[in-house]
Design a protein around this motif. Structure first.
Motif, short mmCIF file in Angstrom:
data_model
loop_
_atom_site.label_atom_id
_atom_site.label_comp_id
_atom_site.label_asym_id
_atom_site.label_seq_id
_atom_site.Cartn_x
_atom_site.Cartn_y
_atom_site.Cartn_z
N ASN B 400 24.11 49.64 -47.02
CA ASN B 400 23.74 49.25 -45.67
C ASN B 400 23.44 47.75 -45.63
O ASN B 400 23.69 47.05 -46.62
CB ASN B 400 22.54 50.08 -45.20
N TRP B 401 22.88 47.29 -44.55
CA TRP B 401 22.64 45.84 -44.38
C TRP B 401 21.83 45.25 -45.53
O TRP B 401 22.00 44.09 -45.86
CB TRP B 401 21.95 45.58 -43.03
N LYS B 402 20.96 46.10 -46.12
CA LYS B 402 20.13 45.57 -47.19
C LYS B 402 20.97 45.11 -48.39
O LYS B 402 20.64 44.15 -49.06
CB LYS B 402 19.16 46.64 -47.66
N GLN B 405 22.69 41.79 -47.53
CA GLN B 405 21.76 40.80 -46.97
C GLN B 405 22.14 39.37 -47.31
O GLN B 405 21.91 38.46 -46.55
CB GLN B 405 20.36 41.09 -47.53
N SER B 406 22.71 39.19 -48.48
CA SER B 406 23.08 37.84 -48.88
C SER B 406 24.59 37.71 -49.06
O SER B 406 25.07 36.77 -49.69
CB SER B 406 22.38 37.46 -50.18
N ALA B 407 25.34 38.65 -48.47
CA ALA B 407 26.80 38.59 -48.61
C ALA B 407 27.34 37.36 -47.87
O ALA B 407 26.71 36.84 -46.96
CB ALA B 407 27.42 39.85 -48.03
N ASP B 408 28.49 36.89 -48.29
CA ASP B 408 29.14 35.77 -47.60
C ASP B 408 29.51 36.18 -46.18
O ASP B 408 29.85 37.33 -45.92
CB ASP B 408 30.42 35.35 -48.35
N LEU B 418 27.63 44.15 -41.01
CA LEU B 418 26.31 44.71 -41.36
C LEU B 418 25.91 45.89 -40.48
O LEU B 418 25.05 46.68 -40.84
CB LEU B 418 25.23 43.62 -41.28
#
Lengths: 206, 572
Positions: B400-402, B405-408, B418
């Protein structure tokens, strides 16, 4: 750490504890820390002011810049943007309470680098740049391209982490952008994704 | 009449020290047998529902969205923060490290997680519940590490059933020799990728099964659960905050109401046990000496029989600090093994990866358990390169978004990514057995004391090479299992965390048939002091692979049954 001497809303927690210790004794003051009352006393309140205020870590110019960056990372679609839900205010508050001075400096340095880069490359302040150029600049940061180094990329990832965390744990992010179940009522091991249509915003651990 | 007492001259039938999983059961059983029982709790009262102050809070209602303030951690929770369940919604159920100092021997580490309030760690536990088998009770005897357990599965089987029925254990019948079945409520479902992985693993490995984790949740409560005021599990998986539905087993939801209903229970909160009062003439304990948690004054309580259920390290600390002419090295310590053979489980290996496909599959609700691969090394085999075994646990879930969280990515494209559930991830993580070794021990520090004037514990505990070899194997085997299941991008790990954080600490006042090498007999009764019983994890001779709590419960109810018979026969 930035301390605002005048605004009661951003008083220093350390001074608060010290003051309390003076009045009621150290043990009693620190025992208060575990209570709910203290959490509320220092709780972060979403700011609705149009005027960008100084934060607890960031000054007003940095806050304005962070607000724009938050909006660029998570813009308005059919749901509000990260700036609309005050993720910049959240990030500043979170930095103050949950991260150390080294981390504060990482964010401040990065914001300075982005501002300088805009000045140098375009001779226009970052906030006044056209959006496509703002995106190009942020993309360069994220990809460590041109004047940006791997350390800037890594600092940007940290900033992004804060903004994204702030957005999807906000009421808008968790319940409008995602699907939220406070009390699911039980577990089903198989449901068609198409029926829900988006990810769960209600997670057990954040 | 109030349930809570402070000073009293009443001589109770039984004193139970501790109110967690073990103490709750001891109190319930004594009370239901008509014994006037005093439960001693060192911390504050936590009332069911009313005091679950972190419950029912959405993340946006929490000032730091569930994170805990740095300053608070620095001042109070430097050790407790390491626990996976520590957050802004649960921190009030963890001990204040500043007030609960302990030492570790130079060059060693041990994270001691504390939950000093009514209900103890029963509020915070992970609720996984498994019976032990004779493979576990035989293990020490077969390879010579530790002493032989004085009991076997047949001694505990009916007591397991007794506690399971009341507590409510969800699980599936499997007929496994190494993991006897419990009395079950219906199991939680596996999701589709888990079913897929299960089929692949079981087809490829004759010796391995993948089952749904057995847990102390009312998946479907029975009449007697509803009558206790408990309701069905809502699949919030926010159990550590406390559950007002009473859907998971805790002292507050299950054993305490039963004990209170008898009218025989009294509770002395804020009572930190300093030591036991031993009578040289009768060679019995008369009662306990406590220091008030808040005002530090001393008081005493008296009873015919004392049950120590104060946690593994807590109970042994009390025994070590109960010194007398007869017992200069701690009460019941004629053998000299008190404090020795400390163990914990080992979580230092596993593998994770991604499952392709199942794009239109999802789940609803937050299941409070995972999948479980029972120990497949339960028969000794020298060629394996290590002694004993491990279980694996894990789950399949969509990222999930977590996780991103730091994806390009930036802008609308990033936001839309997300918004949606990501790839299916699956992992298997080891829970390994730790050998009982004399040198892993706790002792009283020669000079340092806590604020109640009780000598601090010094802990000296390390994993041995056997545990390290076992983790190496767990990393390799878990990867093989993922591979046959078609899992992609497999990553294995071996980590080196110190003991303590499994929060399965056991040993230090072990049972045994021989009083020369054990503290307690086969009924958890102190060899040297007949009216003293210790029924928590300190009584264990080995860790086995399974989570220990269900066995705490079974040992305790069996010990109460025995103590009551002995008291009635006037043998104690």
């Amino acid at each position: 750490m930035k301390e605002n001497e005048n605004q009661p809303s951003s008083f220093s927690k350390r001074r608060f504890v010290q003051g309390l210790s003076f009045i009621i004794g150290g043990t009693a003051a620190s025992s208060l820390l575990s209570g709910n009352a203290f959490a509320h006393a220092i709780s972060y309140q979403k700011s609705n002011d149009k005027l960008i205020r100084e934060g607890k870590v960031l000054n007003s110019a940095e806050m304005a810049q962070l607000k724009k960056i938050a909006e660029l990372i998570i813009p308005k679609t059919d749901t509000p943007s990260a700036a609309d839900v005050d993720c910049h205010g959240f990030a500043d508050n979170q930095l103050f309470h949950c991260y150390d001075k080294v981390q504060h400096q990482r964010i401040k340095k990065l914001l300075r680098k982005i501002a300088l880069s805009s000045d140098d490359r375009f001779q226009i302040p970052f906030l006044k740049l056209k959006e496509n150029l703002q995106y190009r600049l942020l993309n360069n940061v994220e990809q460590a391209k041109q004047e940006f180094l791997p350390e800037h990329r890594s600092d940007f990832k940290f900033l992004k982490y804060l903004i994204v965390f702030g957005y999807y744990t906000s009421e808008v992010g968790a319940t409008q952008e995602l699907s939220y179940q406070a009390v699911p009522g039980g577990y089903k091991g198989s449901v068609p994704y198409s029926e829900i249509g988006k990810g769960w915003g209600s997670l057990a651990y954040y | 009449m109030s349930l809570y007492v402070s000073k009293t001259s009443e001589v109770f039938d039984a004193i139970v020290v501790g109110s967690g999983i073990t103490g709750g059961w001891a109190a319930k059983e004594f009370c239901e047998k008509g014994f006037k029982t005093l439960m001693i709790e060192r911390g504050r009262v936590v009332e069911h529902q009313k005091d679950y102050i972190g419950e029912n809070k959405a993340p946006w209602e929490l000032p730091l969205r569930s994170k805990v303030d740095n300053l608070l951690i620095e001042q109070q929770y430097k050790i407790q923060k390491q626990c996976y369940a520590f957050s802004d919604t649960t921190k009030h159920f963890f001990g204040n490290d500043k007030e609960l100092p302990y030492q570790t021997k130079e060059g060693t580490e041990f994270s001691w997680i504390r939950a000093n309030q009514l209900g103890g760690k029963s509020l915070l536990w992970h609720r996984q519940s498994y019976r032990w088998s004779d493979h576990d009770f035989n293990a020490n005897k077969l390879d010579g590490y530790g002493n032989d357990w004085p009991i076997r599965y047949k001694d505990l089987a009916s007591w397991y059933a007794h506690v399971e029925s009341h507590a409510g254990i969800s699980g599936s019948t499997e007929n496994l020799p190494q993991l006897p079945d419990s009395v079950y409520l219906p199991p939680f479902e596996m999701n589709q990728p888990e079913k897929f992985v299960k089929a692949k693993i079981e087809k490829h490995f004759d010796d391995r099964k993948m089952i749904i984790g057995r847990c102390a949740h009312l998946s479907q409560p029975e009449k007697h659960h509803l009558e206790q005021g408990r309701g069905p599990c809502m699949a919030r998986n926010e159990c550590h905050r406390g559950c007002s539905f009473g859907a998971y087993f805790s002292t507050q939801s299950s054993t305490l109401p039963a004990a209170v209903a008898t009218g025989h229970l009294k509770i002395a909160p804020n009572s930190v046990v300093h030591s036991l009062i031993y009578d040289d003439k009768t060679q019995r304990v008369k009662g306990i000496r406590v220091i008030d948690n808040e005002n530090l004054t001393q008081r005493e309580y008296f009873a015919k029989v004392v049950f120590l259920c104060a946690s593994t390290l807590g109970s042994t600390q009390i025994l070590l600090n109960s010194k007398s002419r007869h017992f200069p090295n701690g009460l019941g310590n004629r053998s000299g093994v008190l404090g020795h053979y400390l163990m914990d489980h080992n979580y230092n290996a596993g593998s994770t990866g991604y499952i392709d496909g199942f794009e239109d599959e999802y789940y609803a609700g937050r299941r409070p358990t995972g999948i479980y691969v029972p120990n497949f090394n339960y028969t000794p085999d020298k060629s394996r390169g290590f002694l004993r075994g491990y279980a694996l646990s894990g789950k399949a879930y969509r990222e999930n978004w977590k996780h991103m969280q730091s994806a390009d990515g930036l802008g609308v494209e990033f936001k839309n990514r997300l918004k949606h559930a990501g790839r299916w991830k699956f992992g298997l993580h080891a829970q390994g057995e730790m050998l009982p070794r004399f040198e892993n021990q706790i002792s009283l520090h020669s000079s340092l004391k806590d604020k109640w004037g009780i000598p601090q514990l010094e802990i000296n505990c390390q994993y041995s090479d056997n545990e390290k070899r076992m983790m190496q194997s767990a990393a390799e085997e878990s990867a093989k299992m993922l591979k046959v299941a078609g899992v992609k991008d497999i990553k294995s790990y071996v980590s080196h965390d110190a003991p303590g954080l499994a929060i399965h600490e056991v040993g230090t006042a072990r049972m045994g048939n021989d009083p020369r090498e054990s503290v307690l007999n086969g009924f958890n009764q102190c060899h040297d002091v007949k009216n003293l019983f210790v029924t928590d994890g300190s009584s264990f001779c080995s860790t086995a692979v399974q989570n220990p709590s269900l066995t705490f419960m079974a040992l305790t109810v069996r010990a109460v049954d025995y103590a009551v018979k002995e008291l009635k026969a006037r043998r104690i």
